[in-house]
Motif scaffolding. Sequence first.
Motif, PDB file in Angstrom:
ATOM      1  N   GLN A 130      26.308 -12.995  30.053  1.00 28.85           N
ATOM      2  CA  GLN A 130      25.734 -12.348  29.143  1.00 28.85           C
ATOM      3  C   GLN A 130      26.407 -11.124  28.793  1.00 28.85           C
ATOM      4  N   GLU A 145      27.413  -9.488  25.097  1.00 23.70           N
ATOM      5  CA  GLU A 145      26.987  -8.092  24.562  1.00 23.70           C
ATOM      6  C   GLU A 145      28.502  -7.576  24.110  1.00 23.70           C
ATOM      7  N   MET A 153      30.058  -8.995  20.981  1.00 26.27           N
ATOM      8  CA  MET A 153      29.168  -8.632  19.788  1.00 26.27           C
ATOM      9  C   MET A 153      29.313  -7.194  19.472  1.00 26.27           C
ATOM     10  N   GLN A 154      29.426  -6.338  20.411  1.00 27.27           N
ATOM     11  CA  GLN A 154      29.737  -5.045  19.674  1.00 27.27           C
ATOM     12  C   GLN A 154      31.148  -4.764  19.128  1.00 27.27           C
ATOM     13  N   LEU A 174      31.593  -6.334  15.923  1.00 28.35           N
ATOM     14  CA  LEU A 174      30.933  -6.067  14.796  1.00 28.35           C
ATOM     15  C   LEU A 174      31.743  -4.524  14.202  1.00 28.35           C
ATOM     16  N   LEU A 175      32.306  -3.847  15.301  1.00 26.02           N
ATOM     17  CA  LEU A 175      32.845  -2.705  14.849  1.00 26.02           C
ATOM     18  C   LEU A 175      34.157  -2.905  14.200  1.00 26.02           C
ATOM     19  N   ALA A 196      33.303  -3.718  10.767  1.00 26.10           N
ATOM     20  CA  ALA A 196      32.827  -2.551   9.835  1.00 26.10           C
ATOM     21  C   ALA A 196      34.220  -1.748   9.431  1.00 26.10           C
ATOM     22  N   VAL A 212      29.660 -10.145  10.036  1.00 26.48           N
ATOM     23  CA  VAL A 212      28.489 -10.512  10.838  1.00 26.48           C
ATOM     24  C   VAL A 212      28.265 -11.870  11.186  1.00 26.48           C
ATOM     25  N   THR A 220      28.019 -13.380  14.540  1.00 26.22           N
ATOM     26  CA  THR A 220      26.971 -14.333  14.863  1.00 26.22           C
ATOM     27  C   THR A 220      27.168 -15.882  15.522  1.00 26.22           C
ATOM     28  N   THR A 253      28.568 -15.199  19.168  1.00 24.09           N
ATOM     29  CA  THR A 253      28.096 -14.778  20.359  1.00 24.09           C
ATOM     30  C   THR A 253      26.387 -15.168  20.527  1.00 24.09           C
ATOM     31  N   VAL A 254      25.849 -15.611  19.388  1.00 30.37           N
ATOM     32  CA  VAL A 254      24.448 -15.832  19.702  1.00 30.37           C
ATOM     33  C   VAL A 254      24.063 -17.306  20.124  1.00 30.37           C
TER      34      VAL A 254
END
Lengths: 167, 91
Positions: free
Chosen positions: B6, B10, B13-14, B17-18, B21, B45, B49, B52-53
């Motif tokens: 987990q 997390e 994912m962060q 995404l950074l 961006a 994105v 997904t 990580t999802v």
Amino acid sequence: MHSFGYRANALLTFSVTALAFICAIASFSDKFSNQNPSAEIQILNINRLKKQSYGNDEVSLTLDISADLQSLFTWNTKQVFAFVAAEYESPMNSLNQVSLWDVIIPDKEHAKFRIQTSNKYRFIDQGHNLRGKEFNLTLHWHVMPKTGKMLADKIVMPGYSLPDAYK
Amino acid sequence: MDWQGQKLAEQLMQILLLIAAVVAFVVGYTTASFRTMMLIYAGGVGVTTLITVPNWPFFNRHPLKWLEPSEAEKHPKPEVVVSSKKKSSKK
């Protein structure tokens, strides 16, 4: 992070927040662009200056409008809305602004133009004050961004006048 | 997913995404194309997904060892003792 739904939700909110952040930076980057628009308007002819049946003055003009608004376009510009307004003073109003012509400029290529046209919208006074009136022709523009705040500015061109008698 | 998984999910994912961006903005700004920025970010994105999802096996490398049912039966559950304590008086 213990379940699919939890992770999907966390990813969704974080990605939208990051998206808002890059849009804010994109909007801010517009401040670094050099903007120097220019414009010139000539009145080719005053077609009619008449008094309407219910008392207001009306003018019909032919204008020659040339402008270069290319420097207003950045990567974050969706379109530019430009319009020409006649501005003058009258006993009834301290400032009258009458929009005579407008255009939506979708991209940089269309931003440099020259057009000869009669006024798109009617120039009608509130009263009968237009004989011999001196007025400014102002080119206003609104830059509409893809993301961020809209900005508006103008160029004022003074020194135009109308004939002293109805024709 | 286990606890380590987990945490990894997390963090991944962060960070992903950074990175998406930043790359999207830099490429979009240098090519002066807003559309490119949006497309790169949307792609980022989507990839994040996918990584990580769903509950991939590599998120479960430190599984928790729960007690086997057969083992649990061998040890009786501790009983709750209810005793009334006499108040001790200080001398």
